[in-house]
Write a protein that holds these residues in place. Structure first.
Motif, PDB file in Angstrom:
ATOM      1  N   ALA A 102      59.997 -30.723  -1.467  1.00  0.00           N
ATOM      2  CA  ALA A 102      58.612 -31.188  -1.365  1.00  0.00           C
ATOM      3  C   ALA A 102      58.336 -31.913  -0.050  1.00  0.00           C
ATOM      4  O   ALA A 102      57.232 -31.843   0.471  1.00  0.00           O
ATOM      5  N   ASP A 103      59.347 -32.591   0.505  1.00  0.00           N
ATOM      6  CA  ASP A 103      59.159 -33.383   1.725  1.00  0.00           C
ATOM      7  C   ASP A 103      60.267 -33.067   2.723  1.00  0.00           C
ATOM      8  O   ASP A 103      61.282 -33.775   2.788  1.00  0.00           O
ATOM      9  N   THR A 105      58.748 -26.174   2.481  1.00  0.00           N
ATOM     10  CA  THR A 105      57.740 -26.129   1.424  1.00  0.00           C
ATOM     11  C   THR A 105      57.319 -24.707   1.048  1.00  0.00           C
ATOM     12  O   THR A 105      56.493 -24.519   0.170  1.00  0.00           O
ATOM     13  N   ASP A 137      55.991 -27.006  11.483  1.00  0.00           N
ATOM     14  CA  ASP A 137      55.099 -26.163  10.697  1.00  0.00           C
ATOM     15  C   ASP A 137      55.364 -24.727  11.104  1.00  0.00           C
ATOM     16  O   ASP A 137      55.424 -24.409  12.293  1.00  0.00           O
ATOM     17  N   ARG A 189      56.118 -26.242   5.938  1.00  0.00           N
ATOM     18  CA  ARG A 189      56.809 -27.265   6.721  1.00  0.00           C
ATOM     19  C   ARG A 189      58.282 -27.068   6.436  1.00  0.00           C
ATOM     20  O   ARG A 189      58.692 -26.979   5.264  1.00  0.00           O
ATOM     21  N   GLU A 190      59.123 -26.961   7.469  1.00  0.00           N
ATOM     22  CA  GLU A 190      60.529 -26.663   7.230  1.00  0.00           C
ATOM     23  C   GLU A 190      61.422 -27.120   8.374  1.00  0.00           C
ATOM     24  O   GLU A 190      60.941 -27.446   9.462  1.00  0.00           O
ATOM     25  N   ASP A 215      60.527 -33.477   5.897  1.00  0.00           N
ATOM     26  CA  ASP A 215      60.812 -34.518   6.889  1.00  0.00           C
ATOM     27  C   ASP A 215      61.763 -35.569   6.325  1.00  0.00           C
ATOM     28  O   ASP A 215      62.740 -35.958   6.985  1.00  0.00           O
ATOM     29  N   ALA A 216      61.509 -36.034   5.110  1.00  0.00           N
ATOM     30  CA  ALA A 216      62.388 -37.016   4.469  1.00  0.00           C
ATOM     31  C   ALA A 216      63.749 -36.395   4.170  1.00  0.00           C
ATOM     32  O   ALA A 216      64.792 -37.041   4.347  1.00  0.00           O
ATOM     33  N   HIS A 217      63.751 -35.141   3.738  1.00  0.00           N
ATOM     34  CA  HIS A 217      65.009 -34.455   3.442  1.00  0.00           C
ATOM     35  C   HIS A 217      65.836 -34.320   4.707  1.00  0.00           C
ATOM     36  O   HIS A 217      67.058 -34.536   4.700  1.00  0.00           O
TER      37      HIS A 217
END
Length: 136
Positions: free
Chosen positions: A90-91, A133, A112, A117-118, A93-95
């Motif tokens: 889901a996130d 995502t 993006d 987002r990946e 950036d945090a991952h």
């Protein structure tokens, strides 16, 4: 150890072989957020079969070995990448931040791409992973 809920829609189960499967299990849990579901040992102390879960999906892994009914070598032993796994998160950036803090080598910074987002990273034995995502 609690048993996570497993997806009833998953029909593909990626399987990887690691030179040091026990270290890989610890690393994948710390860096990428997997949880250990089960581990079956070999008589010589290796890992015959393990299952890790993430967001209800299963990754299978074990010790790399020559011969037998499932001979396998790692990307590092082969000198290159032989495939990759894409994982929905889901996130991203945090991952990515979590993976980086655990020592993951980030190959592609979060970006993006095609409406998703990946990012991509190598794991502790140079398998290529993408997280994002995108959901087909």
């Amino acid at each position: 150890m609690s048993q996570p809920v497993i997806s009833t829609t998953q029909v593909l189960y990626p399987a990887q072989r690691y030179a040091d499967a026990r270290a890989a299990i610890r690393w994948l849990c710390e860096a990428f957020g997997f949880e250990t579901q089960l581990v079956y040992d070999t008589p010589d102390g290796g890992v015959a079969h393990a299952q890790l879960t993430l967001n209800g999906a299963v990754l299978m892994l074990g010790s790399a070995r020559e011969g037998g009914d499932y001979p396998a070598r790692t990307p590092r032993a082969l000198g290159g990448i032989t495939g990759s796994i894409y994982v929905y998160v889901a996130d991203p950036d945090a991952h990515c931040a979590r993976a980086r803090a655990a020592g993951a080598r980030i190959a592609i910074e979060p970006r993006d791409n095609y409406g998703s987002r990946e990012y991509a990273a190598y794991d502790c034995e140079d398998y290529w992973w993408s997280f994002g995502t995108y959901r087909p």
